[in-house]
Design a protein around this motif. Structure first.
Motif, short mmCIF file in Angstrom:
data_model
loop_
_atom_site.label_atom_id
_atom_site.label_comp_id
_atom_site.label_asym_id
_atom_site.label_seq_id
_atom_site.Cartn_x
_atom_site.Cartn_y
_atom_site.Cartn_z
N GLY A 327 0.84 -1.20 0.00
CA GLY A 327 0.00 0.00 0.00
C GLY A 327 0.87 1.24 0.00
O GLY A 327 2.10 1.14 0.09
N ILE A 328 0.22 2.40 -0.13
CA ILE A 328 0.95 3.68 -0.16
C ILE A 328 0.70 4.42 1.15
O ILE A 328 -0.45 4.63 1.55
N LEU A 329 1.79 4.80 1.81
CA LEU A 329 1.72 5.43 3.13
C LEU A 329 1.20 6.88 3.02
O LEU A 329 1.67 7.65 2.21
N ASP A 330 0.23 7.21 3.90
CA ASP A 330 -0.37 8.55 3.90
C ASP A 330 0.57 9.65 4.41
O ASP A 330 0.65 10.72 3.85
N GLU A 331 1.22 9.35 5.55
CA GLU A 331 2.03 10.39 6.22
C GLU A 331 3.39 9.83 6.59
O GLU A 331 3.53 8.62 6.78
N ASP A 332 4.38 10.74 6.74
CA ASP A 332 5.72 10.30 7.17
C ASP A 332 5.62 9.43 8.41
O ASP A 332 4.82 9.70 9.31
N LEU A 333 6.49 8.43 8.48
CA LEU A 333 6.50 7.54 9.64
C LEU A 333 7.92 7.48 10.18
O LEU A 333 8.85 7.15 9.44
N LYS A 357 -3.13 4.37 6.45
CA LYS A 357 -2.98 5.38 7.50
C LYS A 357 -2.65 4.68 8.82
O LYS A 357 -3.39 3.80 9.27
N VAL A 358 -1.52 5.06 9.40
CA VAL A 358 -1.12 4.46 10.68
C VAL A 358 -1.95 5.11 11.79
O VAL A 358 -2.14 6.33 11.81
N LEU A 359 -2.48 4.29 12.72
CA LEU A 359 -3.33 4.82 13.78
C LEU A 359 -2.51 5.21 15.01
O LEU A 359 -1.52 4.54 15.33
N ASP A 360 -2.94 6.26 15.69
CA ASP A 360 -2.30 6.64 16.95
C ASP A 360 -2.75 5.68 18.03
O ASP A 360 -3.94 5.41 18.15
N THR A 361 -1.82 5.17 18.81
CA THR A 361 -2.24 4.39 19.99
C THR A 361 -1.37 4.87 21.15
O THR A 361 -0.37 5.56 20.96
N HIS A 362 -1.77 4.46 22.35
CA HIS A 362 -0.97 4.81 23.52
C HIS A 362 -0.01 3.69 23.87
O HIS A 362 0.32 3.50 25.01
N LEU A 377 0.59 -2.52 9.74
CA LEU A 377 1.68 -2.08 8.90
C LEU A 377 2.98 -2.72 9.40
O LEU A 377 3.21 -2.79 10.61
N VAL A 378 3.81 -3.18 8.48
CA VAL A 378 5.09 -3.77 8.85
C VAL A 378 6.18 -2.78 8.48
O VAL A 378 6.44 -2.55 7.30
N ALA A 379 6.80 -2.17 9.50
CA ALA A 379 7.87 -1.20 9.23
C ALA A 379 9.21 -1.90 9.45
O ALA A 379 9.50 -2.36 10.55
N PRO A 380 10.05 -1.97 8.38
CA PRO A 380 11.27 -2.79 8.43
C PRO A 380 12.23 -2.38 9.53
O PRO A 380 12.30 -1.20 9.93
N ARG A 381 13.00 -3.37 9.96
CA ARG A 381 13.90 -3.25 11.10
C ARG A 381 14.87 -2.06 11.00
O ARG A 381 14.92 -1.20 11.87
N LYS A 382 15.63 -1.97 9.92
CA LYS A 382 16.76 -1.02 9.89
C LYS A 382 16.36 0.39 9.49
O LYS A 382 17.19 1.28 9.41
N VAL A 383 15.11 0.60 9.20
CA VAL A 383 14.67 1.89 8.66
C VAL A 383 14.30 2.84 9.80
O VAL A 383 13.77 2.42 10.81
N SER A 384 14.61 4.16 9.62
CA SER A 384 14.21 5.10 10.67
C SER A 384 13.16 6.09 10.17
O SER A 384 12.44 6.68 10.97
N LEU A 385 13.07 6.29 8.86
CA LEU A 385 12.03 7.19 8.32
C LEU A 385 11.43 6.56 7.08
O LEU A 385 12.15 6.14 6.17
N ILE A 386 10.11 6.48 7.06
CA ILE A 386 9.43 6.07 5.83
C ILE A 386 8.62 7.28 5.37
O ILE A 386 7.65 7.68 6.02
N PRO A 387 9.06 7.94 4.27
CA PRO A 387 8.38 9.17 3.85
C PRO A 387 6.97 8.89 3.32
O PRO A 387 6.72 7.80 2.78
N ALA A 388 6.08 9.87 3.50
CA ALA A 388 4.74 9.76 2.93
C ALA A 388 4.86 9.43 1.45
O ALA A 388 5.76 9.91 0.77
N GLY A 389 3.96 8.62 0.93
CA GLY A 389 3.99 8.26 -0.49
C GLY A 389 4.80 7.01 -0.79
O GLY A 389 4.76 6.51 -1.91
N SER A 390 5.54 6.51 0.24
CA SER A 390 6.32 5.28 0.01
C SER A 390 5.40 4.07 -0.06
O SER A 390 4.32 4.07 0.51
N GLU A 391 5.90 3.04 -0.75
CA GLU A 391 5.19 1.77 -0.74
C GLU A 391 5.55 1.02 0.53
O GLU A 391 6.73 0.91 0.87
#
Ligand code: AMP
Ligand code: MG
Length: 402
Positions: A327-333, A357-362, A377-391
């Motif tokens: 999928g395509i990410l809505d906002e920077d992560l 869209k990633v949901l806010d949780t506590h 959403l699965v955010a890969p181990r070594k990554v620190s920023l996934i920009p909006a619009g990324s697959e």
């Protein structure tokens, strides 16, 4: 701490398919077949009308319209004792056997003037038109369902149509569940100061049932060696044991030590995921043991990633029930480049794209926040920023689908 890919490999190689049992066909949903199913009859069992209309000899209608003499009526369920000769037809209903001599059916909408003895048919038909031929779906002795096939409503229908009132399937594992923690009280109690309600036992039972297993709830066990040993010994009589809590690094996290003293081979403890880092996995005599983190969301995520594939493998099903999509990410992560992060997300289709869209949780205790998602959403181990619009990779399915 090991990467999750290695952890899932260890789990899947430790999980053994169970033996099989005979169950009523209607109860086989969600199970894998332990036998190939063969039809005892042709399907359809006879040449059958596919439309309400008139059984005819197609050669009589080479020149239409034609008036034919009607020699009988055939409702479904009645085998005709007469035949249709040249210039003749029979009134026939959908599902009724074709009479001798007729080779096609003309639908009632293409006829007029039926008065009980003659009918005018104003459109010709090809041979075999609107007729289902005997054995065209399957023939007697043909394999209709292969060993290993997952049974759903359609398969249950096939079993019924080939005369299988019972069927052999792989057994569903019995899964013992207990929750550890001196702070825990039963859901029906009102927590006193410093106490919280045990929600994990309910979550895990529901997850086990949804995955096809048979939960055996053992309640709450105190953070104390003897009680844990006693419960552990009892739980090890099941095909699988789930222990909630007590696997982190605290002073009262005694589960690893207790399992070890009971002869459980600890195959890993700690996985590079968030949430769920403290996950413990071991085995003893074919029983698989998971020590799940106490935080409810961590338990839920690690169950979906590791426990469910193990249950499904034991049942002879394909190990994955969740589907991986892009999928395509809505906002920077933003994340730390430390572990693979699993985050609750909502997906939607927009302009031909799957938007995420990633949901806010506590955090790991916020079940409510997680429950609002329809994907992970699965955010890969070594990554620190996934920009909006990324697959990005998402997991959907099971309780993550709306
Ligand atoms: P633990 O994994 O035992 O260190 O627990 C981690 C956190 O999860 C703590 O805040 C616990 O109070 C909470 N927790 C542990 N077990 C449960 C449970 N059965 N139900 C709800 N929360 C729990
Ligand atoms: Mg605890």
């Amino acid at each position: 701490m090991i990467p999750e890919e290695q952890a899932i490999e260890i789990v899947l190689s430790a999980a053994q398919r169970l033996d099989s049992e005979e169950v009523p066909a209607g109860d086989a949903a969600g199970r894998a077949l332990a036998e190939a199913v063969v039809s005892d009859i042709d399907m359809p069992p006879f040449h059958k009308a596919a439309m309400d209309g008139f059984a005819v000899r197609s050669e009589d209608l080479l020149h239409s319209p034609a008036t034919l003499r009607v020699v009988g009526e055939i409702p479904a369920g009645v085998f005709p004792e007469f035949s249709v000769g040249p210039g003749e037809a029979a009134r026939i209903m959908t599902g009724a056997p074709m009479p001798e001599g007729a080779d096609a059916v003309q639908m009632v909408e293409k006829t007029s003037g039926y008065d009980g003895s003659t009918v005018e048919i104003y459109k010709s038909v090809a041979p075999r038109e609107h007729v289902c031929l005997k054995g065209e779906d399957l023939t007697a002795g043909q394999e209709v369902l292969a060993t290993g096939r997952a049974v759903g409503p359609a398969e249950i229908g096939i079993l019924a149509s080939v005369g299988h009132s019972s069927v052999r399937v792989y057994r569903a594992p019995e899964v013992a569940i207990f929750a550890t923690g001196d702070e825990l009280v039963a859901p029906e109690e009102r927590p006193k100061r410093g106490h919280i309600r045990n929600s994990n036992s309910s979550i895990l039972s529901a997850l086990v049932r949804a995955a096809g297993g048979r939960p055996r709830e053992m309640g709450i066990v105190r953070d104390e060696i003897d009680s844990l040993r006693q419960a552990g010994r009892e739980g090890l009589t099941a095909n699988m044991l789930l222990v909630s809590g007590g696997v982190s690094a605290g002073q009262y996290d005694l589960v690893a030590q207790v399992l070890d003293s009971l002869g459980v081979r600890i195959l890993f403890h700690r996985v590079a995921i968030k949430p769920g880092k403290p996950l413990l996995f071991g085995a003893k005599n074919g029983t698989l043991i998971f020590g799940l983190p106490g935080n409810p969301v961590s338990g839920l995520v690690t169950f979906r990633l590791f426990v469910e594939p193990a249950i499904r493998t034991m049942m002879g099903l394909r190990s994955a029930s969740m589907t991986r999509l892009a999928g395509i990410l809505d906002e920077d992560l933003q994340k730390k480049p430390d572990r693979t992060w699993y985050m609750p997300a909502r997906i939607r289709s927009q302009d031909g794209e799957l938007r995420v869209k990633v949901l806010d949780t506590h955090g790991s205790a916020d079940l409510g926040g997680f429950a609002l998602g329809n994907a992970m959403l699965v955010a890969p181990r070594k990554v620190s920023l996934i920009p909006a619009g990324s697959e990005v990779t998402i997991l959907v399915g099971g309780d993550f689908a709306d």
